[in-house]
Design a protein around this motif. Structure first.
Motif, PDB file in Angstrom:
ATOM      1  N   LYS A 156      44.010  40.169 -60.324  1.00 48.16           N
ATOM      2  CA  LYS A 156      43.620  41.111 -59.261  1.00 48.16           C
ATOM      3  C   LYS A 156      44.613  42.262 -59.185  1.00 48.16           C
ATOM      4  CE  LYS A 156      40.917  38.248 -56.116  1.00 48.16           C
ATOM      5  NZ  LYS A 156      41.068  37.202 -55.102  1.00 48.16           N
ATOM      6  N   GLU A 157      45.858  41.909 -59.283  1.00 48.16           N
ATOM      7  CA  GLU A 157      46.888  42.944 -59.210  1.00 48.16           C
ATOM      8  C   GLU A 157      46.768  43.929 -60.373  1.00 48.16           C
ATOM      9  OE1 GLU A 157      51.487  43.204 -57.950  1.00 48.16           O
ATOM     10  OE2 GLU A 157      49.985  41.877 -57.109  1.00 48.16           O
ATOM     11  N   ILE A 158      46.494  43.404 -61.555  1.00 47.32           N
ATOM     12  CA  ILE A 158      46.302  44.285 -62.714  1.00 47.32           C
ATOM     13  C   ILE A 158      45.079  45.165 -62.491  1.00 47.32           C
ATOM     14  CG2 ILE A 158      45.797  44.353 -65.194  1.00 47.32           C
ATOM     15  CD1 ILE A 158      47.266  41.604 -65.355  1.00 47.32           C
ATOM     16  N   GLY A 185      44.832  53.865 -61.419  1.00 49.37           N
ATOM     17  CA  GLY A 185      45.152  54.724 -62.555  1.00 49.37           C
ATOM     18  C   GLY A 185      46.567  54.549 -63.078  1.00 49.37           C
ATOM     19  N   VAL A 186      47.221  53.464 -62.679  1.00 46.52           N
ATOM     20  CA  VAL A 186      48.592  53.227 -63.155  1.00 46.52           C
ATOM     21  C   VAL A 186      48.598  52.855 -64.635  1.00 46.52           C
ATOM     22  CG1 VAL A 186      50.662  51.822 -62.849  1.00 46.52           C
ATOM     23  CG2 VAL A 186      49.291  52.455 -60.857  1.00 46.52           C
ATOM     24  N   PHE A 187      47.610  52.026 -65.005  1.00 47.68           N
ATOM     25  CA  PHE A 187      47.524  51.614 -66.404  1.00 47.68           C
ATOM     26  C   PHE A 187      46.655  52.593 -67.187  1.00 47.68           C
ATOM     27  CE2 PHE A 187      48.502  47.125 -65.166  1.00 47.68           C
ATOM     28  CZ  PHE A 187      49.515  46.931 -66.069  1.00 47.68           C
ATOM     29  N   ASN A 189      49.347  48.354 -73.369  1.00 47.96           N
ATOM     30  CA  ASN A 189      49.394  47.895 -71.986  1.00 47.96           C
ATOM     31  C   ASN A 189      48.773  46.515 -71.792  1.00 47.96           C
ATOM     32  OD1 ASN A 189      50.754  50.008 -70.758  1.00 47.96           O
ATOM     33  ND2 ASN A 189      48.902  51.252 -70.671  1.00 47.96           N
ATOM     34  N   GLY A 190      48.180  45.964 -72.846  1.00 49.40           N
ATOM     35  CA  GLY A 190      47.610  44.623 -72.732  1.00 49.40           C
ATOM     36  C   GLY A 190      46.263  44.573 -72.043  1.00 49.40           C
ATOM     37  N   ILE A 191      45.609  45.704 -71.995  1.00 48.66           N
ATOM     38  CA  ILE A 191      44.290  45.764 -71.368  1.00 48.66           C
ATOM     39  C   ILE A 191      43.303  46.351 -72.358  1.00 48.66           C
ATOM     40  CG2 ILE A 191      42.929  46.813 -69.505  1.00 48.66           C
ATOM     41  CD1 ILE A 191      45.622  46.940 -67.968  1.00 48.66           C
ATOM     42  N   LYS A 192      42.120  45.759 -72.387  1.00 48.31           N
ATOM     43  CA  LYS A 192      41.093  46.295 -73.267  1.00 48.31           C
ATOM     44  C   LYS A 192      39.808  46.427 -72.477  1.00 48.31           C
ATOM     45  CE  LYS A 192      39.663  44.434 -77.202  1.00 48.31           C
ATOM     46  NZ  LYS A 192      39.695  43.554 -78.364  1.00 48.31           N
ATOM     47  N   ILE A 193      39.076  47.476 -72.760  1.00 47.97           N
ATOM     48  CA  ILE A 193      37.783  47.632 -72.113  1.00 47.97           C
ATOM     49  C   ILE A 193      36.776  46.834 -72.904  1.00 47.97           C
ATOM     50  CG2 ILE A 193      36.161  49.305 -71.169  1.00 47.97           C
ATOM     51  CD1 ILE A 193      38.322  51.426 -71.809  1.00 47.97           C
TER      52      ILE A 193
END
Lengths: 214, 805
Positions: free
Chosen positions: A165-167, A174-176, A183-187
């Motif tokens: 949730k925090e991520i 818009g921080v990430f 950043n360890g995030i993928k769409i």
């Protein structure tokens, strides 16, 4: 399976604090008292839902032993979240938190969400670290805190989901930069066409700005 | 009657008898396994999971784990002792199962059982020959059939052994020459085991295995060891059994012969080519675990007795060659790859963002692995690996592409990205030396090629090569910066003897004649107001720092002039942002970057400013000549007479010559600065992106805390010989040209305004749209660049002040 986002997590902390058990409880909903020592890194994954969106969590469970630290370090970079685990029945695992945190902060991207976990909350009689101490440490270092039990499953779901949730919130703010894989995030695949196109264009403009002139 | 009595006795004895001991249980399960194989029917198609074998193995393992919990002081319990003494040859049996794969699934089970034994017990006694030999055999046998379905289990066992070696480095011995038997022995099953488990081995004729290209000595010596260990082997010392060859505490061997092997690494390397990314990942982890051991002996084994470094670099080169030639070079820069995560990402079929994405990802993830390995591993390995990287990848594979017209753009983009992402000091060093040459060589062909590539007609190549230079400077080592940038300026040859102070010059701002001339023109009035405004701004900034320019402190006065020179380079009439509101932003940015350079170059042994400030009459911060910046541009602007402008320049030249003592030789700024100044003077005709990267390089150079470079780039009043090119002279020329050409554009003020807006909005479509004005774009680049240079000069001056205080 289709997902909106994919988050990469790592679980870190001293050996024997129950990192692998937390992962197993979260991914398989079971507890295994005897577990092989983790060498290098183990992997697990699960789908969760936040804000009506499917989010895939990929979780890397790292070896706690100093001997494998060289490998653990490779995983800091590129993780969106980290669960930093200690054992409430072993004071030394709490004392080592600072070292873990320094290591994580040094090698990870600055936006990585870190959740502090005091595990083995079922063993109240053998408790060596007060809950208040965990809370104080978390406050001091800007972490989210929770006590869990991989054995009874208490708070295990919450620990993983609250981190997500925090991520998620950071993405909304818009921080990430979700186009930067570091950043360890993928769409997810269903977004990838639109996201990919705008990502490439945006990055081009970003490159121009980064050139130092504008 | 008598028999009845004995029956009763027997029954009583049975009742009273103690339950079976753990060892008896252990033997029971062992016998059950042997029974199964004694009666095994080769035609049976049952999978091993459908038999009782997994159960018995699990029980045996559990008994060992349980007995260990009761052992104190590092002693070994009877079950483990039975294994160490080989009275129960469980591990050899596992090895036979592995070889036979009967019933189906036996190999995987044998491997996981072996792994579990090593992971669950605190003392698996691996240094006992009866433990390590079967393990070696198991691994070698599996390795005979590459890409087997049990790769995962095989590499897990290997990784587990790496973990054990990590904790007890002495164990590395069991994978070295004297303790590794020859191939035929390793591939055969001992006869006694063949009798116990009478099934034919699946593996019959050994295939050609690269692990055995060098023949191992037929009679391995038992007394030589490569690794020294301080502590005694717990298992052997305290166990009641005596294990004949304790490998951990032998003499030290430092000379390796060609036949020496490091089997552990060799085995790991063989899994790097697996099609399963998870298997490759595990092998990578294993290599990292072993390479990061602090023991010199093990590091020497890795570099001298295994092809580890060569294989790793070879793989990098292979991945590089797989990158399609039609990849868009601009895609390369956006990749951010972490080696450890790629194995999982690659499982995702949709993992392909653009043409060549997978290949590039695969290449950069391997590069990241090499880099991470070099950061984590023993210094000996890091040095060897980085040398191999240079020889076999950079020189052997990539270099040719830089001179190949068809591929140079992509190759340059990839190499620039490589240098940008690497972090290991060894790798950066080798990379830089490859680019600029080692030692004191005068000419270095590669560097010249790169410089020439910047000067071609191909703007894409210029752009990518400039990016490369940007990175070369960013990742600069003392040596590379010396070679590329400082080589010519260290002599201060650019400097003519300081001229005598010219009082008339100093008062020029109040020069009445020029002032009167200005009044003829309203634009001149505005320009004057603008100059006043800029001066006020500078005064504000300076006083904000506690420097009062009204105090006629020489340093303050000088920095005021320097900033003035840059900020007033372009006349107000063509400025897109005359207010200069973002000047603070540039100061902030310069602070951050200057601090980075101070930290980075702290160990470089560069001279400090103060060192020669005192010994020379004039220095960086004592400017003797006045800025010429604002003299001719406004003149040029409102007169628009080339002739007059020309005359004016001549006047300037004459002045300079008057003041300059005869220099013996013309200063040669060297090929790099020649290229930079050449491109800078082409600013009005170059694409925006090229100009951005060009100015970014120069600002980076201006930030470097080297006194000569600082003086050469940031002192507009520097007395130089006529022919000596400087940054400021070049900027003046460009400014002059823009001042001449831009007002000729119809409605130029509007164009300037629009162009600025477009550039600042960062609209991604702007680059593609055709109707942008390159000339005006270059004006805006120059305008912002001047602000940046002024900010840099200010920040560096401020730092010097802080140091002095």
């Amino acid at each position: 399976m289709a997902y909106a986002y994919l988050f990469k997590y790592i679980i870190i902390g001293d050996t024997g604090v129950g990192k692998s058990c937390l992962l197993l409880q979260f991914t398989d909903k079971r507890f295994q008292p005897v577990h092989d020592l983790t060498i290098g890194v183990e992997f697990g994954a699960r789908m969760i839902t936040i804000d009506g969106k499917q989010i895939k969590l990929q979780i890397w469970d790292t070896a706690g032993q100093e001997a494998f630290r060289s490998i653990t370090r490779s995983y800091y970079r590129g993780a969106a979240g980290a669960l930093l685990v200690y054992d409430i029945t072993r004071r030394d695992t709490f004392n080592h938190l600072t070292t873990w945190l320094e290591d994580a902060r040094q090698h990870s991207n600055s936006n990585m969400v870190i959740m502090l976990i005091g595990n083995k909350s079922d063993l109240e009689s053998r408790r060596e670290v007060k809950k208040e101490e965990g809370e104080a440490f978390a406050r001091e270092h800007g972490l989210v805190f929770m006590e869990t039990s991989a054995k009874t499953a208490a708070n295990v779901e919450e620990a993983f989901i609250n981190t997500a949730k925090e991520i998620y919130e950071k993405i909304q703010e818009g921080v990430f930069d979700i186009n930067n894989e570091a950043n360890g995030i993928k769409i997810g695949p269903q977004h990838s066409t639109a996201g990919g196109a705008s990502g490439a264009g945006g990055a081009g403009a970003g490159g121009a700005a980064g050139g130092g002139c504008c | 009657m008598l028999s009845r009595f004995s029956d009763v006795l027997q029954t009583a004895a049975d009742v009273l008898a103690p339950p079976a001991t753990r060892l008896e249980d252990f033997e029971y399960h062992w016998k059950m396994i042997l029974n199964f194989y004694q009666n095994y029917d080769e035609n049976n198609k049952l999978h091993i999971e459908e038999t009782r074998i997994p159960h018995h193995l699990h029980q045996m393992l559990q008994l060992i784990v349980d007995e260990e919990k009761e052992q104190h002081g590092g002693t070994v319990g009877p079950c483990m002792e039975a294994i160490v003494q080989r009275s129960i040859c469980l591990l050899d049996a596992l090895c036979a199962l592995c070889a036979a794969e009967r019933p189906p699934g036996a190999r995987a089970l044998a491997l996981t059982t072996g792994t579990a034994l090593l992971r669950r017990t605190r003392q698996p006694c691996v240094n006992s020959a009866h433990v390590y030999r079967p393990l070696q055999r198991m691994l070698i046998q599996c390795n005979e059939s590459p890409a087997s379905p049990t790769e995962k289990e095989e590499v897990e066992l290997l990784l587990t052994l790496c973990g054990l070696v990590r904790k007890e480095p002495g164990l590395a011995n069991i994978f070295t020459t004297p303790f590794v038997e020859d191939k035929s022995t390793l591939l055969s099953i001992p006869e006694d085991i063949q009798k116990l488990i009478p099934i034919r081995s699946k593996i019959q004729t050994p295939k050609k295995n690269p692990l055995f290209e060098v023949e191992l000595p037929p009679n391995p010596l038992r007394n030589v060891s490569i690794i020294r260990t301080g502590k005694d082997d717990v298992c052997n010392a305290t166990s009641s059994s005596s294990v004949d060859d304790n490998v951990s505490c032998k003499s030290h061997k430092t000379v390796y012969d060609d036949n020496d092997k490091f089997l552990l690494i060799d085995l790991l390397l063989s899994y790097l080519n697996s099609a399963d990314n998870q298997v490759v990942l595990r092998a990578c982890e294993g290599i990292m675990i072993v390479s990061s051991l602090p023991e010199d002996d093990i590091a020497n084994l890795v570099t001298s007795c295994s092809p580890a470094c060569e294989t790793i670099v070879e793989k990098l080169a292979a991945k590089y060659k797989c990158v399609p030639a039609n990849v868009d070079p601009s895609d390369v820069d956006h990749l951010n790859i972490t080696w450890a995560y790629v194995a999982q990402d690659f499982g995702d079929k949709s993992y392909s963002k653009f043409n060549g994405y997978r290949e590039l990802t695969s290449f950069f993830s391997w590069l990241d692995y090499c880099d991470t390995l070099m950061k984590e591993c023993h210094p000996t390995i890091a040095a060897h690996l980085s040398r191999t990287f240079r020889q076999n990848f950079l020189e052997g594979t990539a270099e040719a592409g830089i001179t190949d017209i068809h591929h140079a753009v992509l190759v340059t983009a990839i190499l620039a990205k490589c240098l940008k992402v690497v972090d290991s000091p060894d790798l950066i060093n080798e990379f830089s030396n490859w680019l600029v040459g080692d030692g004191e060589v005068s000419e270095w062909p590669l560097l010249h090629t790169l410089i020439n590539n910047c000067l071609t007609e191909n703007h894409d190549l210029t752009l990518e090569t400039l990016r490369f230079f940007e990175t070369i400077i960013e990742k600069g080592t003392e040596h590379s910066i010396q070679r590329v940038v400082l080589a010519r300026v260290t002599s201060r040859g650019y400097r003519a003897s300081p001229p005598a102070p010219d009082e008339d010059e100093r008062d020029r701002l109040n020069d009445l004649s020029i002032g009167r001339e200005r009044e003829y023109n309203r634009e001149a009035m505005k320009q004057l107001q603008h100059e006043d405004h800029v001066n006020e701004q500078i005064t504000d900034i300076l006083s904000h720092e506690g420097l009062d320019p009204k105090h006629h402190d020489e340093g303050t006065e000088n920095i005021h002039r320097v900033i003035n020179s840059f900020l007033l380079l372009l006349p107000r009439a063509i400025l897109s942002d005359p207010v200069g509101a973002d000047y603070e932003h540039y100061i902030h940015d310069a602070h951050r970057r200057y601090q980075y350079w101070l930290d980075t170059t702290a160990s470089f042994g560069w001279p400090h400013d103060h060192g020669w400030v005192d010994t020379t009459a004039s220095s960086t911060h004592s400017y003797d000549s006045r800025p010429e910046a604002d003299i001719h541009l406004d003149e040029a602007f409102h007169t628009k007479h080339n002739a007059k402008d020309h005359k004016f320049s001549q006047k300037l030249v004459l002045r300079t010559r008057d003041l300059t003592s005869q220099s013996e030789e013309d200063f040669d700024e060297g090929p790099f600065f020649k290229m930079i100044f050449k491109l800078l003077s082409n600013l009005p005709t170059q694409p925006y992106q090229v100009n951005l990267h060009l100015t970014s390089i120069i600002s980076q150079l201006a930030l470097l805390p080297h006194p000569n470079l600082h003086e050469y780039l940031l002192n507009p009043m520097l007395p130089t010989a006529k022919k000596t090119p400087t940054l400021f002279k070049t900027l003046q020329e460009v400014a002059k040209r823009l001042t001449m050409e831009i007002p000729r554009l119809r409605n130029y003020k509007k164009i300037i305004e629009n162009t600025r807006q477009c550039l600042m909005s960062e609209d991604p479509n702007y680059d593609e749209s055709g109707d942008h004005n390159q000339l005006v774009e270059s004006l805006i680049v120059l305008e912002e660049f001047c602000k940046e240079l002024a900010a840099i000069a200010f920040v560096k001056y401020q730092h010097t002040l802080h140091m002095q205080r």
